[in-house]
Design an enzyme around this catalytic site. Structure first.
Site, PDB file in Angstrom:
ATOM      1  N   ALA A  43      -2.768   6.068  -4.534  1.00 25.59           N
ATOM      2  CA  ALA A  43      -3.797   6.945  -5.106  1.00 25.59           C
ATOM      3  C   ALA A  43      -4.435   7.777  -4.006  1.00 25.59           C
ATOM      4  O   ALA A  43      -4.677   8.971  -4.167  1.00 25.59           O
ATOM      5  CB  ALA A  43      -4.866   6.127  -5.816  1.00 25.59           C
ATOM      6  N   GLN A 166     -13.086   2.569   1.125  1.00 22.52           N
ATOM      7  CA  GLN A 166     -12.122   2.128   0.114  1.00 22.52           C
ATOM      8  C   GLN A 166     -11.842   0.619   0.126  1.00 22.52           C
ATOM      9  O   GLN A 166     -11.759   0.000  -0.925  1.00 22.52           O
ATOM     10  CB  GLN A 166     -10.817   2.901   0.343  1.00 22.52           C
ATOM     11  N   GLU A 287      -8.836   1.019   9.693  1.00 24.26           N
ATOM     12  CA  GLU A 287      -7.754   1.923   9.276  1.00 24.26           C
ATOM     13  C   GLU A 287      -8.327   3.243   8.760  1.00 24.26           C
ATOM     14  O   GLU A 287      -9.348   3.248   8.058  1.00 24.26           O
ATOM     15  CB  GLU A 287      -6.961   1.220   8.161  1.00 24.26           C
ATOM     16  N   ASP A 314      -2.955   5.531   8.721  1.00 18.39           N
ATOM     17  CA  ASP A 314      -2.195   5.453   7.464  1.00 18.39           C
ATOM     18  C   ASP A 314      -1.883   6.883   6.992  1.00 18.39           C
ATOM     19  O   ASP A 314      -0.789   7.399   7.247  1.00 18.39           O
ATOM     20  CB  ASP A 314      -3.029   4.672   6.431  1.00 18.39           C
ATOM     21  N   ARG A 368       0.950  -0.590  -2.089  1.00 16.23           N
ATOM     22  CA  ARG A 368       0.211   0.585  -2.535  1.00 16.23           C
ATOM     23  C   ARG A 368      -0.806   0.146  -3.582  1.00 16.23           C
ATOM     24  O   ARG A 368      -0.700  -0.939  -4.151  1.00 16.23           O
ATOM     25  CB  ARG A 368       1.127   1.655  -3.159  1.00 16.23           C
TER      26      ARG A 368
HETATM   27  C1  2PG Z   1      -4.212   2.562   1.495  1.00 18.78           C
HETATM   28  C2  2PG Z   1      -3.512   2.184   0.209  1.00 18.78           C
HETATM   29  C3  2PG Z   1      -3.134   0.762   0.028  1.00 18.78           C
HETATM   30  P1  2PG Z   1      -3.083   3.846  -1.685  1.00 18.78           P
HETATM   31  O1  2PG Z   1      -4.938   3.565   1.557  1.00 18.78           O
HETATM   32  O2  2PG Z   1      -4.001   1.944   2.516  1.00 18.78           O
HETATM   33  O3  2PG Z   1      -4.223  -0.110   0.090  1.00 18.78           O
HETATM   34  O4  2PG Z   1      -4.013   2.801  -0.905  1.00 18.78           O
HETATM   35  O5  2PG Z   1      -1.851   3.129  -2.096  1.00 18.78           O
HETATM   36  O6  2PG Z   1      -3.923   4.327  -2.846  1.00 18.78           O
HETATM   37  O7  2PG Z   1      -2.781   4.961  -0.713  1.00 18.78           O
HETATM   38 MG    MG Z   2      -5.062   3.270   3.853  1.00 16.73          MG
END
Ligand code: 2PG
Ligand code: MG
Length: 430
Positions: A43, A166, A287, A314, A368
């Protein structure tokens, strides 16, 4: 080992943990073995991730994947059954060439990653090895059981609360082995749930199974987690349960400034803020503390905090080997988050792991936010020997599938070490 000959490729549109369609693939070898895999979906995505092919139109809010599935059962099946394959890299390169676009936009990264994961399983099964052992062999790494990073409190794009950060994760760095680490994580999760209930803050859950109380300030979340760790009687810190954050700063950066809990901060002020949080709480890993296009900010933050915390990229690296090599050169971040569907093939994912290992960079394998029953990342984390996996809360089937797979691997391989490896170069955060 001989070549892999593929007899049949099948695919279906199935649902992920958010109730949106995703791609499931089955590959049948001429030896009769069938290997399956399913693509996850993010997301909070980085701008340079492999592109998901979505149908558009009214069905499933435009998120259908029937075109991606048709690509697998059509063009991709034709390719894979056309000749034998000497290695996964051989097959993945042909897949990349067939797509022909930089972001796998034509066939869809959701199609290619599911195919590539199923292919990896087919090669492992041909070699008569469990997936994690086969991956370790391909990478030339010592396998180890990772420290699980349990996302117990959710905010940002994964929850409907006002919390901008998050992910608030607990990481049992001090556990003696993996089963004990899992118990510690589950106990903290339950203690947190009970305390939220007592405080009248219970209610919502985020996409990754963590609690999503109606709070706005990161400090409130950290206080709640510290209270939960204390309630279990476990020690907080690197000898016990440490904390890892994924603020996912892209999502609160408006192009010029960071907007957190009502404040508007520059990248230097964000760095100072993190320094304070690290001073006040046992945070060991950070992160995406800054937005992906804030390159000077990343270098300055890493310089300021690298002796105190792991700095993980990330959205900024999107599991791309060249981006990781560049970050090693410019000393931006100290570790990379590894998500196979950001790269679009397992081969490219393994190349990124190799680039990280060679440069003394850490690596954390990741699920994810939109997940499935597929446990590929659990085996990947073990085979990579990187010592870190995040797969959400220790609750909800698509999250516990990975944690439970690690229990199986631990039970089947009593000699496997648990925990963070010592890095060959660069900083050792252990
Ligand atoms: C993140 C991920 C997984 P997403 O940001 O690290 O926790 O979220 O899959 O929504 O990118
Ligand atoms: Mg991340």
């Amino acid at each position: 080992m001989g070549e892999l000959e593929i007899e049949r490729v099948r695919a279906l549109q199935v649902l992920d943990s958010r109730g949106y369609p995703t791609v499931r693939v089955w590959i049948q070898g001429t030896d009769g073995h069938v290997c399956a895999a399913t693509a996850p979906s993010g997301a909070s995505t980085g701008a340079h991730e492999a592109v998901e092919l979505r149908d558009g139109g009214p069905a499933y809010s435009g998120k259908g994947v029937t075109a991606a599935v048709a690509g697998v059962t059509g063009e991709i099946a034709d390719l894979l059954t056309s000749r034998p394959w000497s290695s996964l890299a051989d097959a993945d390169r042909a897949l990349i060439a067939l797509d022909g676009t930089p972001g796998k936009a034509r066939l869809g990264g959701n199609a290619t990653v599911a195919v590539s994961m199923a292919l990896a399983r087919a090669f492992a099964s041909r070699a008569g090895a469990p997936l994690h052992a086969w991956i370790a062999e391909v990478l030339g790494q010592q396998p180890r059981l990772p420290v699980p990073h349990f996302n117990v409190l959710n905010g940002g794009q994964h929850a409907a609360n006002p919390l901008d950060f998050q992910e608030f994760m607990v990481a049992p760095l001090g556990a003696p082995d993996y089963p004990e680490a899992l118990r510690w994580g589950a106990e903290v999760y339950h203690a947190l749930g009970a305390s939220l209930k007592r405080k009248g803050l219970a209610g919502g859950l985020g996409d990754e199974g963590g609690f999503a109380p109606q709070i706005a300030r990161p400090e409130e979340a950290l206080e709640l987690i510290m209270g939960a760790i204390a309630d279990t009687g476990l020690a907080a810190g690197r000898d016990g349960v440490a904390i890892a954050l994924d603020p996912a700063a892209n999502s609160f950066h408006d192009g010029t400034a960071y907007r957190v809990a009502g404040s508007t901060l520059t990248s230097e002020q964000m760095t100072d803020y993190y320094a304070r949080l690290i001073g006040d709480y046992p945070i060991w890993s950070l992160e995406d503390p800054l937005a992906e296009d804030d390159a000077p900010g990343w270098a300055a933050l890493t310089e300021a905090l690298r002796d105190r915390v792991q700095v993980v990229g990330d959205d900024v690296f999107v599991t791309d080997a060249e981006r990781v090599r560049e970050a090693i050169r410019t000393r931006s971040a100290t570790a990379v988050l590894i998500k196979p569907n950001q790269a679009g093939t397992v081969t490219e994912t393994l190349e990124t792991l190799t680039a990280a290992a060679r440069g003394g960079f850490g690596a954390m394998v990741s699920h994810r936010s939109g997940e499935t029953e597929d446990t590929f990342v659990a085996d990947l984390a073990v085979g990579a020997g990187c010592g870190q996996l995040k797969s959400g809360a220790p609750a909800r089937g698509e999250r516990t599938a990975k944690y439970n797979r690690l229990l199986e691997i631990a039970a089947d391989n009593p000699g496997l070490p648990y925990g963070l490896p010592r890095l060959t170069e660069g900083r050792d955060h252990a």
